[in-house]
Design a protein around this motif. Structure first.
Motif, PDB file in Angstrom:
ATOM      1  N   GLU A 150       0.831  -1.212   0.000  1.00  0.00           N
ATOM      2  CA  GLU A 150       0.000   0.000   0.000  1.00  0.00           C
ATOM      3  C   GLU A 150       0.860   1.254   0.000  1.00  0.00           C
ATOM      4  O   GLU A 150       0.469   2.269  -0.583  1.00  0.00           O
ATOM      5  N   PHE A 151       1.995   1.186   0.657  1.00  0.00           N
ATOM      6  CA  PHE A 151       2.907   2.325   0.573  1.00  0.00           C
ATOM      7  C   PHE A 151       3.296   2.571  -0.882  1.00  0.00           C
ATOM      8  O   PHE A 151       3.354   3.726  -1.332  1.00  0.00           O
ATOM      9  N   ALA A 152       3.585   1.492  -1.592  1.00  0.00           N
ATOM     10  CA  ALA A 152       3.897   1.645  -3.016  1.00  0.00           C
ATOM     11  C   ALA A 152       2.707   2.244  -3.767  1.00  0.00           C
ATOM     12  O   ALA A 152       2.857   3.140  -4.604  1.00  0.00           O
ATOM     13  N   ALA A 153       1.517   1.760  -3.441  1.00  0.00           N
ATOM     14  CA  ALA A 153       0.321   2.244  -4.134  1.00  0.00           C
ATOM     15  C   ALA A 153       0.109   3.741  -3.899  1.00  0.00           C
ATOM     16  O   ALA A 153      -0.402   4.451  -4.771  1.00  0.00           O
ATOM     17  N   VAL A 154       0.500   4.196  -2.720  1.00  0.00           N
ATOM     18  CA  VAL A 154       0.319   5.616  -2.415  1.00  0.00           C
ATOM     19  C   VAL A 154       1.035   6.489  -3.442  1.00  0.00           C
ATOM     20  O   VAL A 154       0.534   7.554  -3.829  1.00  0.00           O
ATOM     21  N   THR A 155       2.206   6.050  -3.891  1.00  0.00           N
ATOM     22  CA  THR A 155       2.920   6.866  -4.883  1.00  0.00           C
ATOM     23  C   THR A 155       2.063   7.075  -6.124  1.00  0.00           C
ATOM     24  O   THR A 155       2.018   8.176  -6.674  1.00  0.00           O
ATOM     25  N   VAL A 156       1.385   6.027  -6.549  1.00  0.00           N
ATOM     26  CA  VAL A 156       0.542   6.152  -7.744  1.00  0.00           C
ATOM     27  C   VAL A 156      -0.624   7.107  -7.479  1.00  0.00           C
ATOM     28  O   VAL A 156      -0.952   7.958  -8.315  1.00  0.00           O
ATOM     29  N   LEU A 157      -1.231   6.976  -6.302  1.00  0.00           N
ATOM     30  CA  LEU A 157      -2.370   7.836  -5.990  1.00  0.00           C
ATOM     31  C   LEU A 157      -1.954   9.306  -5.949  1.00  0.00           C
ATOM     32  O   LEU A 157      -2.694  10.189  -6.377  1.00  0.00           O
ATOM     33  N   ILE A 158      -0.747   9.557  -5.419  1.00  0.00           N
ATOM     34  CA  ILE A 158      -0.266  10.946  -5.375  1.00  0.00           C
ATOM     35  C   ILE A 158       0.032  11.444  -6.790  1.00  0.00           C
ATOM     36  O   ILE A 158      -0.406  12.527  -7.185  1.00  0.00           O
ATOM     37  N   SER A 159       0.776  10.655  -7.539  1.00  0.00           N
ATOM     38  CA  SER A 159       1.128  11.074  -8.897  1.00  0.00           C
ATOM     39  C   SER A 159      -0.124  11.376  -9.715  1.00  0.00           C
ATOM     40  O   SER A 159      -0.158  12.328 -10.506  1.00  0.00           O
ATOM     41  N   ALA A 160      -1.142  10.559  -9.533  1.00  0.00           N
ATOM     42  CA  ALA A 160      -2.370  10.753 -10.295  1.00  0.00           C
ATOM     43  C   ALA A 160      -2.977  12.129 -10.041  1.00  0.00           C
ATOM     44  O   ALA A 160      -3.698  12.670 -10.896  1.00  0.00           O
ATOM     45  N   GLY A 161      -2.685  12.702  -8.873  1.00  0.00           N
ATOM     46  CA  GLY A 161      -3.215  14.028  -8.560  1.00  0.00           C
ATOM     47  C   GLY A 161      -2.765  15.098  -9.542  1.00  0.00           C
ATOM     48  O   GLY A 161      -3.480  16.085  -9.762  1.00  0.00           O
ATOM     49  N   ALA A 162      -1.603  14.911 -10.130  1.00  0.00           N
ATOM     50  CA  ALA A 162      -1.119  15.932 -11.064  1.00  0.00           C
ATOM     51  C   ALA A 162      -1.919  15.952 -12.354  1.00  0.00           C
ATOM     52  O   ALA A 162      -2.010  16.983 -13.030  1.00  0.00           O
ATOM     53  N   ILE A 163      -2.480  14.805 -12.713  1.00  0.00           N
ATOM     54  CA  ILE A 163      -3.162  14.705 -14.020  1.00  0.00           C
ATOM     55  C   ILE A 163      -4.635  14.363 -13.862  1.00  0.00           C
ATOM     56  O   ILE A 163      -5.304  13.949 -14.801  1.00  0.00           O
ATOM     57  N   LEU A 164      -5.142  14.596 -12.645  1.00  0.00           N
ATOM     58  CA  LEU A 164      -6.549  14.297 -12.344  1.00  0.00           C
ATOM     59  C   LEU A 164      -7.486  15.044 -13.289  1.00  0.00           C
ATOM     60  O   LEU A 164      -7.323  16.240 -13.512  1.00  0.00           O
ATOM     61  N   GLY A 165      -8.453  14.332 -13.806  1.00  0.00           N
ATOM     62  CA  GLY A 165      -9.460  14.972 -14.642  1.00  0.00           C
ATOM     63  C   GLY A 165      -9.076  15.064 -16.105  1.00  0.00           C
ATOM     64  O   GLY A 165      -9.928  15.333 -16.945  1.00  0.00           O
ATOM     65  N   ARG A 166      -7.796  14.856 -16.399  1.00  0.00           N
ATOM     66  CA  ARG A 166      -7.347  14.938 -17.783  1.00  0.00           C
ATOM     67  C   ARG A 166      -7.002  13.566 -18.351  1.00  0.00           C
ATOM     68  O   ARG A 166      -6.495  13.461 -19.471  1.00  0.00           O
ATOM     69  N   THR A 167      -7.241  12.533 -17.532  1.00  0.00           N
ATOM     70  CA  THR A 167      -6.836  11.191 -17.937  1.00  0.00           C
ATOM     71  C   THR A 167      -7.964  10.208 -17.700  1.00  0.00           C
ATOM     72  O   THR A 167      -8.770  10.378 -16.788  1.00  0.00           O
ATOM     73  N   SER A 168      -8.008   9.170 -18.505  1.00  0.00           N
ATOM     74  CA  SER A 168      -8.987   8.107 -18.297  1.00  0.00           C
ATOM     75  C   SER A 168      -8.454   7.138 -17.257  1.00  0.00           C
ATOM     76  O   SER A 168      -7.257   7.130 -16.951  1.00  0.00           O
ATOM     77  N   SER A 169      -9.347   6.312 -16.719  1.00  0.00           N
ATOM     78  CA  SER A 169      -8.894   5.310 -15.752  1.00  0.00           C
ATOM     79  C   SER A 169      -7.889   4.363 -16.399  1.00  0.00           C
ATOM     80  O   SER A 169      -6.985   3.861 -15.730  1.00  0.00           O
ATOM     81  N   ILE A 170      -8.025   4.131 -17.690  1.00  0.00           N
ATOM     82  CA  ILE A 170      -7.071   3.239 -18.374  1.00  0.00           C
ATOM     83  C   ILE A 170      -5.670   3.845 -18.340  1.00  0.00           C
ATOM     84  O   ILE A 170      -4.681   3.147 -18.081  1.00  0.00           O
ATOM     85  N   GLN A 171      -5.596   5.130 -18.591  1.00  0.00           N
ATOM     86  CA  GLN A 171      -4.288   5.774 -18.521  1.00  0.00           C
ATOM     87  C   GLN A 171      -3.688   5.682 -17.122  1.00  0.00           C
ATOM     88  O   GLN A 171      -2.498   5.432 -16.958  1.00  0.00           O
ATOM     89  N   LEU A 172      -4.547   5.883 -16.115  1.00  0.00           N
ATOM     90  CA  LEU A 172      -4.041   5.826 -14.744  1.00  0.00           C
ATOM     91  C   LEU A 172      -3.537   4.425 -14.388  1.00  0.00           C
ATOM     92  O   LEU A 172      -2.517   4.266 -13.708  1.00  0.00           O
ATOM     93  N   LEU A 173      -4.259   3.409 -14.863  1.00  0.00           N
ATOM     94  CA  LEU A 173      -3.838   2.042 -14.564  1.00  0.00           C
ATOM     95  C   LEU A 173      -2.517   1.728 -15.272  1.00  0.00           C
ATOM     96  O   LEU A 173      -1.641   1.059 -14.714  1.00  0.00           O
ATOM     97  N   LEU A 174      -2.391   2.214 -16.478  1.00  0.00           N
ATOM     98  CA  LEU A 174      -1.135   2.018 -17.211  1.00  0.00           C
ATOM     99  C   LEU A 174       0.009   2.725 -16.490  1.00  0.00           C
ATOM    100  O   LEU A 174       1.129   2.205 -16.397  1.00  0.00           O
ATOM    101  N   MET A 175      -0.293   3.906 -15.983  1.00  0.00           N
ATOM    102  CA  MET A 175       0.735   4.607 -15.214  1.00  0.00           C
ATOM    103  C   MET A 175       1.165   3.767 -14.015  1.00  0.00           C
ATOM    104  O   MET A 175       2.355   3.660 -13.699  1.00  0.00           O
ATOM    105  N   SER A 176       0.187   3.164 -13.347  1.00  0.00           N
ATOM    106  CA  SER A 176       0.498   2.317 -12.200  1.00  0.00           C
ATOM    107  C   SER A 176       1.410   1.158 -12.601  1.00  0.00           C
ATOM    108  O   SER A 176       2.371   0.830 -11.894  1.00  0.00           O
ATOM    109  N   LEU A 177       1.128   0.563 -13.741  1.00  0.00           N
ATOM    110  CA  LEU A 177       1.960  -0.557 -14.209  1.00  0.00           C
ATOM    111  C   LEU A 177       3.424  -0.136 -14.362  1.00  0.00           C
ATOM    112  O   LEU A 177       4.339  -0.927 -14.129  1.00  0.00           O
ATOM    113  N   CYS A 178       3.638   1.115 -14.770  1.00  0.00           N
ATOM    114  CA  CYS A 178       5.015   1.601 -14.925  1.00  0.00           C
ATOM    115  C   CYS A 178       5.603   2.099 -13.606  1.00  0.00           C
ATOM    116  O   CYS A 178       6.790   1.910 -13.332  1.00  0.00           O
ATOM    117  N   GLU A 179       4.778   2.781 -12.819  1.00  0.00           N
ATOM    118  CA  GLU A 179       5.320   3.474 -11.646  1.00  0.00           C
ATOM    119  C   GLU A 179       5.727   2.520 -10.529  1.00  0.00           C
ATOM    120  O   GLU A 179       6.742   2.731  -9.863  1.00  0.00           O
TER     121      GLU A 179
END
Lengths: 487, 487, 487
Positions: free
Chosen positions: A127-156
């Motif tokens: 979950e600590f690792a997951a937190v990084t993704v949740l924080i990063s997503a804040g920068a692009i919130l509203g401009r990205t689809s859930s698919i993009q966010l999940l792909l970001m998670s796969l990389c991050e």
């Protein structure tokens, strides 16, 4: 942008998620087993049940889950018509990322005889690792689809695990609350991705980007949830006893100073002294970000106080002057201002850690010095001290340790910024259902909105804030109305 | 009133808060150090980490923070256009008051060699002090600026510490859950201040004083948060073991009886038997206020049941008949009805404590009698029993103890009423940014409200509940509209 | 239906509740005393306070209270004008049912020398009983008065206690997380009642049955609360140590898989791939229902994963195809879809338990086999093993145990369906203030709605979804408007 591509999640989201869950299930079937705390067969006949690791972490684990899913979910739901996306995508992303981190960290850290050994502790660190993704997503919130966010998670997630390995295991930087490895990393990864995903069309803002009265209030309540449980987050991975107690104490003091200073600074900087709720939603937490790097050190209560004051001051100055500057001049859009809440306070905390290592005398730690700074322990000092990871017992001096802290910060900053930028480029692939500019910040693109609202929107001609006035009364609806009308 | 004075927080709020934080930082730098549970250097080489005080209180401490900041914040946010003020001011006031209490209590109770020794326990007891301010503020909610509330805190916290010293340390009244020292004190301090701050212009109510559907619902959810964690609040300072278990059990029983009786009474007293949500928001908690004085005594489960029934009955009768009477005849305005939730049930609980002391035979406590009633212990009875404060081991009889309980109640009542009144006079000073009557209960006086709402309000001509109807649909906005128009 | 009967709660609700509380108080006065953990007189002189049962359950107990009162309350508040009823009736019903279960279970399970011995453990198990009522109520939400729900509780609690006795004590089925005894029972009891309370007039839906944007969002937040604390609910009654740790681990894994699969399935099945919030509100929890029957068994992490995937898939398929089928063809209306969240996943979990008992080899449990499966222990195997209830130490084989699990499931299913149906018939008695069809799903029938709304409704002529549109913007109000106009 990309109006020629479909924004439908159909097929794409199910395909990605079913593929992910099936793969993960395969990994679980082939490679995952119980650890010594969850395996019934591994228990001796007269086991002391109270010593099970569960009891040392479960209550804090629950606190942290509440922070991430309720607190952060509500905090992100500040926009008038983007509440479903904020809460639900945060929920999905947290689960997806934690599962993914479970596997990656499992193979890297918890593997034995080719099997990942699983207990609640693994989920906690994942979950600590997951937190990084949740924080990063804040920068692009509203401009990205859930698919993009999940792909970001796969990389991050893999990059986070790698970066944490370099910082904590290889360089032996100390960072119990994740200031460097988590907040700084997450922030600059998110900003890196945001650079790649820059949208000139949103440079001047977006009509749906504003909060409604009630969404802003709920977001503030989300902040309070995060504030209340932040000590659990900082302290959960700290050594038990006085060190953990210190971490809780420092975190409370720094958060409290941040809270008070946020009100002062917001009122000072804003027109007519009227408080800006967005400032309060973020800056009251700034000290909690900074304290992570020094939470278990003997910085004295006054040290925690100072960190809280500086962090929230800088956070609000960032919101007021730096975010607009970055967005307009440097082409870095930062939707939730993560640079102000995680980046700047993270840097402050990291520097604070270096100062604390240099200034606090060894005597302040008594017998606990090598518990707080394992790499400072002399080699083979004590046969009973367990080796927790590579490179321990290095007999470092305080200034050597300070140097490695700085190196860790540098590594985290560079790896995340570069990794984030490359990930952002990947997210620009055209078939990821990204929303066109005029449908950003709009739940109705990815969520079914109930009938009465649809009925409403068909008859409306608005999108203008003066006419007809009745539309602007209830917040989520006018967003809908505009959107439909623009179609 | 006071229309000639500015209501701007600019300069005033920042000045007060920065001054406060700087002074506090100085105190921390000069006088605050770790206690034996947080000081690394004080740990022996083979310390038992599990015995650290942290683990006895942390989980309950978090519960209480959630109560105060989320539960109480939401409960206070019942008015349609006063949600930001309710949640945010409660948040600020809680932090300000806890910090202030940390210092005052530190010098009075935790000082050693001129240094305040700090651990989580200090923060916990300081939060108890802060609760008094949060409760008192309920009497004058919506009619005061945050500056006035902070000034009240500056006065109330020292008086609370003094009053608690007289009641608990000097008179040796027992009051584990703070019924007398906290609820009664807070209520009458708030009413005292309210008398001084009486506003004839609000005698007949105020158009913005009503809840909206959603604000009322969120407020009810706040009540439920408070209800759920109330046992943690009552039990956290009780002796561990059976006494703490009894406190939890009694609190649950009394709260549950209060909840059921609240529904019955509200339906009985209201038109067509329709439930009054304001009754439920308050009276379901009434038993929790009363139980504090007797939580660890052997009052039997039935005793707790009776206390819950009586408290919620009296609380609703208070709302129905006493609050209007006080407001119109005695000129005591009590915005949140704290007299019904904290005053009357507090008195009931205090009297219940006296009755319990007189009626419950000593045998019901077995070996625990002197744990529950330290002042009843014979002098020097047991060398191993630690002296916890001045005046212990007084060998009091049950009736003597009952007498001192009554004395404690009297002291708390008188000190708070007088202190509150004098504080209220102070709050009338003209430069404290108090809102004029027509801008009471209105977030937009002290908070930035987002653009769409401002745009809306410029075109409106309302303030009247019949025309134009569309304004009354969404609650937070019409408050805004009215306000702007009146300017 | 029943338009000739009054819907006023006046007299009826107070009468029922005061009678109930008075009777209960009598029972408490005559029959209830402390248990060995709360009785001061029963403590030996050097008691180990840390061993008090309080500390093993209190933190989990608080988690569960938060689930039931905040989480479930918000989840049920998804309809635009039924939030007060959802949160408040859930609150009342939970307290009423827990109190009632305290007495019934007290006489059946905790009686000694004619006295019910009371500690927090009793309240915990009584809350489990209360959960069945809260779940069952979901089937008939919005179509019943609080009086009907309380009457249902009076019938359901004793039947639950009886059914649990047959299943767990007599048949010795194992079911630590209540899948069979709680979820399956509650679901079919609720559906049984719903059959009896079938309303043809609501066959085609009801205009007030829809959510508003904000009520739907709050409901989603309620789901997240339930999701976060679900591990506490499943694990609280599990044996401490590895078994409890396993229960937490399994529950988290299964919930996480359910969450991810819910998003995938909802997007796959819905138009344009748009997520259905109602699916997310329910199916993300489905795995948690199923896991209860196997939480402490050695099903491997992959087993928990599979259970989560299947449960949420089936849950959403149920919402999509089965609920409409049941409502239109079988005349079973299921307001909240409890058959999808509790019925189907409950059956899956029960079958999963049978499979796990048959497939998992005894060696996987090592020394813990008889802790997990008490009825499999040989007679008089170990003199130190305490006899916890009737019929233990039966030396059952795995397949015998599997058979008894199936029998337990059958008993629970049949008793609940029949009992629920008979109870439903009783609830049709004409003087129970049931709402007429057109006033279903409407808070204003039983709650006072504040003035501005009343004022509004007097001037309106609506009830139609096309005209005037402004009415449909803010959700709770238009419900009100329609209702008033129809009167």
């Amino acid at each position: 942008m990309s109006r020629v591509f479909s924004t439908s999640l159909r097929c794409r989201l199910p395909f990605l998620l079913f593929l992910f869950q099936t793969s993960l299930l395969l990994v679980f079937l082939l490679f995952v087993t119980y650890d010594e705390h969850t395996d019934a067969a591994a228990q001796p006949s007269h086991v002391d049940h109270a010593a099970n690791q569960l009891y040392a972490i479960f209550s804090l684990f629950q606190d942290i889950q509440l922070m991430l899913l309720v607190g952060l979910g509500l905090l992100l739901a500040f926009m008038k018509g983007y509440g479903f996306s904020a809460v639900a995508n945060n929920f999905l992303l947290a689960n997806f990322s934690t599962q993914w981190a479970l596997v990656i960290q499992g193979f890297v850290h918890h593997s034995q005889n080719g099997k990942i050994r699983l207990g609640l502790y693994n989920i906690l660190t994942a979950e600590f690792a997951a937190v990084t993704v949740l924080i990063s997503a804040g920068a692009i919130l509203g401009r990205t689809s859930s698919i993009q966010l999940l792909l970001m998670s796969l990389c991050e997630i893999p990059l986070y695990v790698a970066c944490e390995w370099v910082t904590v295991s290889y360089l032996q930087a100390v960072d119990v609350g994740g200031t460097i490895t988590l907040h700084v990393f997450a922030c600059y990864f998110g900003l890196g991705a945001s650079i790649a995903l820059y949208r000139p069309g949103l440079r001047l803002g977006h009509p749906k980007e504003t909060p409604s009265y009630i969404s802003d209030l709920l977001s503030l309540v989300g902040t309070v949830f995060l504030w209340v449980f932040w000590p659990s987050f900082v302290a959960v991975l700290v050594q038990p006893g006085d060190a953990q107690h210190r971490a809780v104490l420092h975190t409370w003091i720094t958060l409290s100073a941040s809270a008070v200073i946020s009100f002062a600074t917001s009122s000072l900087l804003e027109k007519e002294g009227k408080l800006n709720v967005a400032h309060l939603q973020n800056a009251t937490l700034a000290g909690g970000v900074a304290i992570g790097a020094v939470a278990n050190m003997a910085i004295t209560p006054a040290g925690a106080f100072i960190l809280g004051i500086i962090s929230s001051l800088v956070c609000i100055l960032g919101f007021k002057y730096m975010t607009p500057f970055l967005a307009t001049k440097v082409r870095i859009q930062d939707q939730c201002g993560i640079h102000n809440l995680h980046g700047l306070p993270g840097l402050i905390g990291a520097v604070g850690g270096i100062i604390a290592i240099l200034l606090v005398p060894d005597e302040a730690y008594g017998h606990q010095l090598y518990q707080v700074f394992p790499p400072r322990a002399p080699p083979l000092r004590n046969i009973t001290m367990e080796a927790t990871s590579v490179g321990e017992n290095l007999a470092r001096s305080a200034s050597q340790q300070a140097l490695f802290q700085a190196a860790g910060l540098g590594v985290s900053f560079l790896m995340s910024l570069l990794g984030g930028f490359l990930t952002g480029l990947l997210l620009k692939l055209p078939f990821l259902a990204q929303p066109p500019d005029h449908l950003c910040f709009d739940d109705s693109l990815y969520f079914q909105i109930q009938e009465p609202m649809k009925a409403l929107s068909l008859d409306q001609e608005s999108g203008d804030f003066r006419l007809p006035l009745k539309l602007h009364i209830s917040s989520p609806c006018d967003g809908k109305a505009e959107m439909k009308q623009e179609n």
